[in-house]
Design an enzyme around this catalytic site. Structure first.
Site, short mmCIF file in Angstrom:
data_model
loop_
_atom_site.label_atom_id
_atom_site.label_comp_id
_atom_site.label_asym_id
_atom_site.label_seq_id
_atom_site.Cartn_x
_atom_site.Cartn_y
_atom_site.Cartn_z
N HIS A 92 -21.88 -19.86 7.72
CA HIS A 92 -22.04 -18.33 7.24
C HIS A 92 -20.62 -18.62 5.86
O HIS A 92 -20.30 -19.59 5.92
CB HIS A 92 -21.80 -16.97 7.43
CG HIS A 92 -20.31 -17.02 8.15
ND1 HIS A 92 -19.55 -16.62 7.89
CD2 HIS A 92 -20.45 -17.62 9.64
CE1 HIS A 92 -18.59 -16.38 8.22
NE2 HIS A 92 -19.50 -16.92 9.45
N SER A 107 -22.96 -19.91 0.04
CA SER A 107 -21.05 -19.65 -0.09
C SER A 107 -19.99 -19.71 0.49
O SER A 107 -19.70 -21.38 0.45
CB SER A 107 -20.87 -17.92 -0.43
OG SER A 107 -19.90 -17.66 -0.96
N ASP A 113 -26.63 -14.92 -10.14
CA ASP A 113 -25.12 -15.07 -9.29
C ASP A 113 -24.15 -14.65 -10.28
O ASP A 113 -23.74 -15.72 -10.28
CB ASP A 113 -25.07 -15.95 -8.61
CG ASP A 113 -24.36 -16.45 -7.42
OD1 ASP A 113 -23.80 -15.08 -6.87
OD2 ASP A 113 -24.63 -17.61 -6.08
N HIS A 155 -26.48 -13.93 -5.66
CA HIS A 155 -25.84 -14.43 -4.73
C HIS A 155 -26.09 -14.04 -3.27
O HIS A 155 -26.03 -15.20 -2.35
CB HIS A 155 -23.89 -13.89 -4.31
CG HIS A 155 -23.47 -15.06 -3.34
ND1 HIS A 155 -22.96 -15.99 -4.43
CD2 HIS A 155 -22.73 -14.32 -2.78
CE1 HIS A 155 -22.08 -16.79 -3.22
NE2 HIS A 155 -21.93 -15.92 -2.44
#
Length: 303
Positions: free
Chosen positions: A35, A109, A254, A282
């Site tokens: 993540h 990310s 984004d 995003h």
């Protein structure tokens, strides 16, 4: 075969759709999910995992990691949360005990930096890498770390994720005060929010914003997102030389990670597949289009 949903925190939990079987079997495909900043494994277990097809359930083992210092993972005070620290945690929690000889990587990310570092180290084991909104800035005279700090943690109030990164990076003492008040008492605030919204549960993204300490967030921001930026060129070169399959996905709206970051990857890895999804940002590049995104992943794993 056995399908597993494994979340690494203080303990390892395994859920299977099969009645029996050896989860460490060589015939099982492995996928590790990482993540992003101020997030947790719930980013995957609440979106992708429920939409996995029956075929994939019986042939793939899905491993979602709570990165060190986030979600339900340990948050040691004597740790500097460097890129090496995060890699060692993944190795000790997943790769070594489960004897993973090959695996796919999916990252969002900040997790993309850790995924590339992991893939470069295990380049002979990685079957494919899917990066969602990777914060990649090519080397320049200004320096990749400084550029990452300015681009990803610029002083701004919106969107919330960018504001959180900015707040943690530039206002250390204020950030520490907020974490002491909010993060340490996150369960109390979650109960209050439930009462105010009259909902049974709080959205996982709201929970994730407080499931960290100031120490883990501040050091991860500077040592992984900014500090790791200077190593990404080397990681990408290694993967390009090893001809590892690399796919990049990002939303065209984004505002957290510039879209140019995804396009920059092609300069280092010409064979990389770049998909810019229209009308997504995003998070909505995954959340809100979970089924389509899951099908996209399954196609990349099998081709």
């Amino acid at each position: 075969m056995m399908w597993c949903k494994i979340v690494f925190n203080l303990q390892i939990h395994c859920m299977s759709t099969a009645n029996s079987g050896d989860i460490s079997g060589d015939s099982t495909e492995n996928v590790i999910f990482l993540h992003g900043f101020l997030s947790s494994s719930a980013f995957w277990t609440e979106t992708v995992f429920p939409n996995i097809s029956e075929t994939t359930k019986h042939n793939y083992r899905l491993i979602a990691v709570d990165l060190l210092g986030f979600g339900r993972s340990p948050k040691p005070r004597d740790c500097l949360y460097t890129l090496r620290d995060h890699l060692e945690m993944i190795e000790k929690s997943a790769i070594t005990p489960y004897e993973l000889k090959s695996f796919h990587l999916v990252a969002h990310s900040m997790g993309c930096i850790i995924a590339l570092a992991l893939a470069a180290k295990y380049s002979k084991c990685v079957k494919s890498i899917t990066l969602i909104a990777p914060p990649y800035f090519p080397s320049s005279e200004e320096g990749s770390s400084l550029m990452a700090l300015e681009k990803l943690a610029g002083k701004t109030l919106w969107p919330p994720l960018l504001f959180g990164s900015s707040f943690m990076s530039w206002y250390e003492h204020l950030g520490r005060c907020v974490c002491l008040l909010v993060c340490r008492n996150h369960r109390t605030w979650e109960r209050i929010l439930k009462l105010l919204t009259r909902r049974r549960d709080v959205h996982f993204m709201v929970k994730d914003l407080t499931r960290h300490t100031h120490h883990s967030a501040w050091h991860t921001m500077h040592n992984v997102i900014c500090g790791g930026a200077k190593s990404m060129d080397d990681f990408l070169e290694t993967l390009s030389e090893c001809k590892v399959k690399l796919c990049v996905v990002q939303g065209d709206r984004d505002y957290v990670v510039p879209v140019e970051c995804s396009n920059n990857i092609r300069t280092k890895v010409p064979s990389a597949e770049i998909d810019i999804i229209s009308n997504t940002d995003h998070c909505s590049v995954v959340i809100g289009r979970e089924r389509d995104f899951t099908q996209y992943l399954e196609q990349r794993w099998t081709h």
